[in-house]
Design a protein around this motif. Structure first.
Motif, PDB file in Angstrom:
ATOM      1  N   LYS A   1      66.791  25.452 -44.457  1.00  0.00           N
ATOM      2  CA  LYS A   1      67.080  25.756 -45.856  1.00  0.00           C
ATOM      3  C   LYS A   1      66.418  27.066 -46.264  1.00  0.00           C
ATOM      4  O   LYS A   1      65.408  27.480 -45.671  1.00  0.00           O
ATOM      5  N   PRO A   2      66.953  27.731 -47.292  1.00  0.00           N
ATOM      6  CA  PRO A   2      66.305  28.952 -47.785  1.00  0.00           C
ATOM      7  C   PRO A   2      65.046  28.621 -48.572  1.00  0.00           C
ATOM      8  O   PRO A   2      64.840  27.469 -48.988  1.00  0.00           O
ATOM      9  N   ARG A   3      64.213  29.617 -48.791  1.00  0.00           N
ATOM     10  CA  ARG A   3      63.012  29.415 -49.602  1.00  0.00           C
ATOM     11  C   ARG A   3      63.394  29.333 -51.070  1.00  0.00           C
ATOM     12  O   ARG A   3      64.360  29.938 -51.516  1.00  0.00           O
ATOM     13  N   GLY A   4      62.592  28.610 -51.832  1.00  0.00           N
ATOM     14  CA  GLY A   4      62.835  28.518 -53.268  1.00  0.00           C
ATOM     15  C   GLY A   4      63.993  27.593 -53.594  1.00  0.00           C
ATOM     16  O   GLY A   4      64.504  26.855 -52.748  1.00  0.00           O
ATOM     17  N   LYS A   5      64.428  27.647 -54.843  1.00  0.00           N
ATOM     18  CA  LYS A   5      65.514  26.788 -55.297  1.00  0.00           C
ATOM     19  C   LYS A   5      66.841  27.267 -54.714  1.00  0.00           C
ATOM     20  O   LYS A   5      67.072  28.464 -54.567  1.00  0.00           O
ATOM     21  N   PHE A   6      67.696  26.326 -54.407  1.00  0.00           N
ATOM     22  CA  PHE A   6      69.022  26.669 -53.898  1.00  0.00           C
ATOM     23  C   PHE A   6      69.977  25.535 -54.211  1.00  0.00           C
ATOM     24  O   PHE A   6      69.560  24.408 -54.505  1.00  0.00           O
ATOM     25  N   ASP A   7      71.261  25.831 -54.158  1.00  0.00           N
ATOM     26  CA  ASP A   7      72.303  24.850 -54.417  1.00  0.00           C
ATOM     27  C   ASP A   7      72.542  24.066 -53.131  1.00  0.00           C
ATOM     28  O   ASP A   7      73.182  24.558 -52.199  1.00  0.00           O
ATOM     29  N   LEU A   8      72.020  22.843 -53.073  1.00  0.00           N
ATOM     30  CA  LEU A   8      72.074  22.052 -51.841  1.00  0.00           C
ATOM     31  C   LEU A   8      73.515  21.771 -51.427  1.00  0.00           C
ATOM     32  O   LEU A   8      73.870  21.907 -50.245  1.00  0.00           O
ATOM     33  N   VAL A   9      74.341  21.365 -52.371  1.00  0.00           N
ATOM     34  CA  VAL A   9      75.723  21.025 -52.030  1.00  0.00           C
ATOM     35  C   VAL A   9      76.443  22.244 -51.460  1.00  0.00           C
ATOM     36  O   VAL A   9      77.109  22.163 -50.416  1.00  0.00           O
TER      37      VAL A   9
END
Length: 466
Positions: free
Chosen positions: A200-208
């Motif tokens: 996953k990328p760092r920080g907040k991201f759109d999981l879907v």
């Protein structure tokens, strides 16, 4: 065969198959092997080898996995020193394992070599094939006491990985960082099987969106992430996804919500640091008992009494297991070793029983058994009843010490958003099903004290009652 030799085989047999996918780079198995080999050569030139025990404190997940594989190629032993731990805890852990050198994020660039292609890199190891002599150290969660450190040979970790043949065809995304023991173990399993590790990328991201964009086939989440996942927008787009979870009890209501709102392909795992996965409940195995499946192939599991005699089907007792890849000792902890490893069996400290269809049901920890005036009360039976209340999200039951009664059953609950049920109503609800086994006190909390892997710290929770 060690991990470096296995990686070399993948580079030959599935050279173009994606091995690593992240936002900043993607590597095939041919490219991953080249990166690991070049990095191992750099480490070898810097003196890393079989005599070293290396602490790894690298937050970047791709850097972390490549440094780990390269160190194993040199014959060095490794342990993760998580960046999320306080400095004094990392220092203490390094001292316990007799760490000789530490590689931190700021040091990693001195050894990592991501340049692929060009002229062939030199043969590694120089002078011939190195034996798979590395030790991988993992620490236990420490939810009911002091943490222990478990040493594994590469062969033992490989034997655990062999129980996860499904990884060979999967694109695996784990939300917990590789600095967590369980995540690191499964990242290595995926490499062993020749699957694709998606980071996953760092920080907040759109999981879907991320899952769909990178064609993730398996999402591995903790119990903590499960409720958040159900509440996500557009989560219905993940209907073909496989979801695996575990680490702590997953109530039937949560399982049902995942299967109704996200995907029917839900797998709930029972595992232990000392042995890896033990059993797995698949899509058709979920019921109100909270079953965790039948033992995986190669895992022998028994329910026994205090004398070590096997109990009949349906009777509650202590779980013991044996299988390839199970540890045999704790590092420098003879008393805990003699308690958990006996006569060729590993006793994880869990209570359970086998119910219809041969499925295992967990009834709590041996250390958590509540004894009220000589009456044995399993925390899980209280938790399962309260979890059926429509306003309850999470439950943790435990015994409050009493000079008169020995212990008094109590429970902490987290309610669903926007509800107003009272603790008196919850006690009456529990008493209707449990009678004398019902909790005498219930408190409502916004969250439970948990360790970094999401497990409830019951000793800390007990303080809130006292």
């Amino acid at each position: 065969m060690g991990f470096f030799a296995k990686l070399a085989a993948h580079a030959t047999n599935k050279m173009a198959h994606p091995a690593i996918i992240s936002e900043r780079l993607s590597l095939t198995y041919g490219e991953l092997f080249d990166c690991v080999k070049k990095t191992a050569l750099n480490l070898d030139a810097a003196g890393f080898g079989p005599s070293e025990v290396v602490g790894i404190c690298i937050e970047d997940e791709v850097d972390h996995v490549i440094i780990s594989l390269a160190l194993l190629a040199t014959g060095a032993s490794i342990i993760t020193l998580p960046g999320h731990d306080a400095p004094q805890l990392r220092t203490s852990l390094a001292h316990r394992v007799s760490v000789t050198r530490i590689i931190e994020s700021s040091d990693a660039h001195n050894f990592l070599d991501y340049r692929c292609g060009g002229s062939p890199s030199p043969v590694f190891p120089p002078g011939g094939q190195i034996a798979a002599a590395s030790v991988l150290y993992f620490r236990t969660s420490g939810t009911t006491g002091d943490v222990n450190v478990v040493p594994f040979s590469e062969a033992q970790v490989a034997a655990q990985a062999d129980r996860h043949r499904e990884y060979a065809g999967e694109r695996l995304l784990r939300l917990a960082s590789i600095e967590h023991n369980n995540s690191k173990r499964h990242r290595l399993y995926c490499v062993w099987q020749g699957g694709t590790n998606v980071f996953k990328p760092r920080g907040k991201f759109d999981l879907v969106q991320f899952v769909l964009q990178h064609r993730v086939s398996c999402l591995d989440i903790s119990r903590m992430h499960a409720s958040d996942l159900i509440a996500l927008n557009k989560v219905g787009k993940l209907s073909g996804l496989k979801i695996r979870t575990g680490g702590s009890a997953v109530p039937y209501a949560v399982r049902r919500a995942i299967q109704e709102k996200v995907t029917t392909n839900l797998y709930v795992r029972y595992a232990a640091t000392e042995c890896g996965a033990i059993s797995m409940a698949g899509p058709g195995d979920h019921d109100e008992a909270g079953a965790v499946g039948i033992p995986l192939d190669g895992v022998e599991l028994q329910i026994v009494n205090d004398q070590g005699s096997r109990l009949p089907l349906g009777e509650r007792g202590e779980i013991r297991i044996r299988a390839e890849g199970v540890a045999s000792t704790y590092l420098n902890s003879p008393s805990d070793t003699s308690k958990r490893f006996r006569d060729g069996w590993f006793y994880p400290g869990d209570l359970g029983h086998i119910h219809a269809g041969g499925q295992l049901v967990l009834d709590g920890r041996t250390d958590d058994m509540i004894i009220l005036n000589g009456l044995n009360i399993f925390p899980a039976e209280i938790e399962r009843v309260l979890e059926t209340h429509p306003d309850v999200d999470c439950v943790a039951a435990l015994g409050l010490p009493s000079q008169v009664h020995g212990q008094i059953p109590v429970a902490a609950v987290i309610l669903k958003a926007g509800v107003s049920v009272t603790t008196v109503e919850l006690r009456c609800f529990a008493r209707a099903s449990l009678g004398l086994r019902a909790p005498r006190r219930i408190i409502v909390l916004d969250s439970f004290p948990r360790n970094s892997q999401g497990k409830v710290l019951k000793r800390e929770l007990l303080k809130l009652f006292q």
